[in-house]
Design an enzyme around this catalytic site. Structure first.
Site, short mmCIF file in Angstrom:
data_model
loop_
_atom_site.label_atom_id
_atom_site.label_comp_id
_atom_site.label_asym_id
_atom_site.label_seq_id
_atom_site.Cartn_x
_atom_site.Cartn_y
_atom_site.Cartn_z
N ASN A 185 35.65 39.94 -84.42
CA ASN A 185 34.19 39.93 -84.39
C ASN A 185 33.75 38.49 -84.22
O ASN A 185 33.81 37.70 -85.16
CB ASN A 185 33.66 40.52 -85.71
CG ASN A 185 32.15 40.47 -85.79
OD1 ASN A 185 31.47 40.11 -84.83
ND2 ASN A 185 31.62 40.83 -86.95
N LYS A 238 30.91 37.37 -83.82
CA LYS A 238 29.58 37.11 -84.38
C LYS A 238 28.76 36.27 -83.39
O LYS A 238 28.90 36.46 -82.18
CB LYS A 238 29.70 36.46 -85.77
CG LYS A 238 30.60 37.29 -86.69
CD LYS A 238 30.55 36.87 -88.13
CE LYS A 238 31.48 37.77 -88.95
NZ LYS A 238 31.45 37.49 -90.39
N HIS A 258 27.54 46.38 -89.73
CA HIS A 258 28.12 45.18 -90.35
C HIS A 258 27.20 44.72 -91.48
O HIS A 258 25.98 44.81 -91.36
CB HIS A 258 28.30 44.07 -89.30
CG HIS A 258 29.15 42.96 -89.82
ND1 HIS A 258 28.66 42.01 -90.69
CD2 HIS A 258 30.46 42.68 -89.64
CE1 HIS A 258 29.65 41.18 -91.02
NE2 HIS A 258 30.74 41.56 -90.39
N GLU A 289 26.24 41.90 -92.37
CA GLU A 289 25.25 40.88 -91.99
C GLU A 289 24.03 41.54 -91.35
O GLU A 289 22.90 41.11 -91.55
CB GLU A 289 25.90 39.86 -91.03
CG GLU A 289 26.85 38.95 -91.80
CD GLU A 289 28.05 38.43 -91.02
OE1 GLU A 289 28.04 38.51 -89.77
OE2 GLU A 289 29.00 37.95 -91.66
N GLU A 349 34.85 45.96 -95.49
CA GLU A 349 34.68 44.51 -95.58
C GLU A 349 33.90 44.17 -96.84
O GLU A 349 32.66 44.22 -96.84
CB GLU A 349 33.90 43.99 -94.37
CG GLU A 349 34.56 44.27 -93.03
CD GLU A 349 34.05 43.31 -91.96
OE1 GLU A 349 34.89 42.59 -91.42
OE2 GLU A 349 32.84 43.27 -91.70
N GLY A 373 33.88 35.36 -94.83
CA GLY A 373 33.57 33.96 -94.54
C GLY A 373 33.66 33.06 -95.76
O GLY A 373 33.23 31.91 -95.73
N SER A 419 37.95 37.24 -94.57
CA SER A 419 38.86 36.09 -94.69
C SER A 419 40.32 36.45 -94.39
O SER A 419 41.24 35.87 -94.99
CB SER A 419 38.74 35.43 -96.08
OG SER A 419 37.42 34.96 -96.28
P1 13P Z 1 35.72 36.46 -91.75
O1 13P Z 1 37.05 36.89 -91.22
O2 13P Z 1 35.21 35.20 -91.12
O3 13P Z 1 35.70 36.44 -93.25
O4 13P Z 1 34.67 37.60 -91.31
C1 13P Z 1 34.96 38.92 -91.53
C2 13P Z 1 33.95 39.74 -90.84
O5 13P Z 1 32.80 39.80 -91.22
C3 13P Z 1 34.38 40.47 -89.63
O6 13P Z 1 33.42 41.38 -89.24
#
Ligand code: 13P
Length: 253
Positions: A9, A11, A98, A100, A170, A176, A216
């Site tokens: 992803n 982002k 997601h 976010e 997740e 992150g 992560s």
């Molecule tokens: P990270 O791997 O940067 O923690 O992000 C995970 C994520 O949100 C993937 O959709």
């Protein structure tokens, strides 16, 4: 056997040129180095999809994914992208729900249920995200919370449709942050979710659903996570922005 999937992803990262360079590098290394055990999905920003689609076209190892889509078929929805548009540039997968987007765009379970329907109606595979906040985890209600997200967005589907969904667990506190869920924490949640699917649809259906872990994940911790019986791959954020790291995660299988 369940499909092993490692999805990147991206982002809101990478200009078009940077994204094309990354996609080419991933495609080159992945086509050489990954075995048939696992597939890669590149979930790029919308503006990259068309060009990245050309880079991965014809590959049986690297596929194209979007990070979101509208539940509407078309019309006056400024800034939104339809399933039909994604189809037109060769997209196979779409991330839905997601954390976010749930947080910054107030996406609700009910709205996401409509997006799941729109994706399936257009032969796109949803990578449906779920996960709890640190507050929920500390209260000990994480399994109920995540189960409810899935129930409200997915359990209206019949078994045939449900089998087409990919789940991504997740935990928000691991995204992150550099704090990965332990392999035991992740396995416990994946197993609980699969048990819930078995209760709703039967064990045969539950056994076919790929459940990915995200938060992560990196080359150093992927082997242990992926060795868990109910973890069928990963949804990778930061580490998917480096071709070598991303492919090394896939090679953990
Ligand atoms: P990270 O791997 O940067 O923690 O992000 C995970 C994520 O949100 C993937 O959709």
């Amino acid at each position: 056997m369940r499909k092993k999937i490692v999805a990147g992803n991206w982002k809101m990262n990478k200009t078009l040129d940077e994204g094309l360079a990354l996609a080419s590098e991933v495609a080159n290394i992945a086509n050489d180095e990954i075995t048939d055990d696992a597939i890669a999905v590149l979930c790029t920003p919308f503006i990259h999809l068309s060009a990245v689609g050309k880079i991965v076209a014809g590959s049986n190892k690297v596929f194209l994914g979007a990070q979101n889509m509208s539940e509407h078929a078309g019309g006056a929805y400024t800034g939104d992208i339809s399933a039909d548009m994604l189809n037109s540039v060769g997209v196979n997968y779409v991330i839905l729900g997601h954390s976010e987007r749930r947080e910054y765009h107030n996406e609700s379970n009910a709205e996401l249920a409509s997006r799941v329907d729109a994706a399936l109606a257009n032969e796109l595979t949803p990578i449906f995200c779920c996960g709890e906040s640190l507050e929920v985890r500390e209260a000990g209600t994480h399994v109920d919370f995540v189960s409810n997200q899935l129930k409200e967005s997915l359990f209206h589907l019949d078994a045939e449709a449900f089998k087409k969904i990919v789940i991504a667990y997740e935990p928000i506190w691991a995204i992150g942050t550099g704090v990965t869920a332990s392999s035991a924490q992740a396995q416990d949640m994946h197993k609980a979710l699969r048990d819930g699917f078995a209760a709703q649809y039967g064990q045969d259906v539950a056994d076919e659903i790929s459940i990915l872990y995200g938060g992560s994940a990196k080359p150093a911790n992927a082997p242990e996570l992926f060795s868990q019986p109910d973890i069928d791959g990963g949804l990778i954020g930061g580490a998917s922005l480096k071709a070598r790291d991303f492919v090394d995660i896939i090679k953990s299988y």
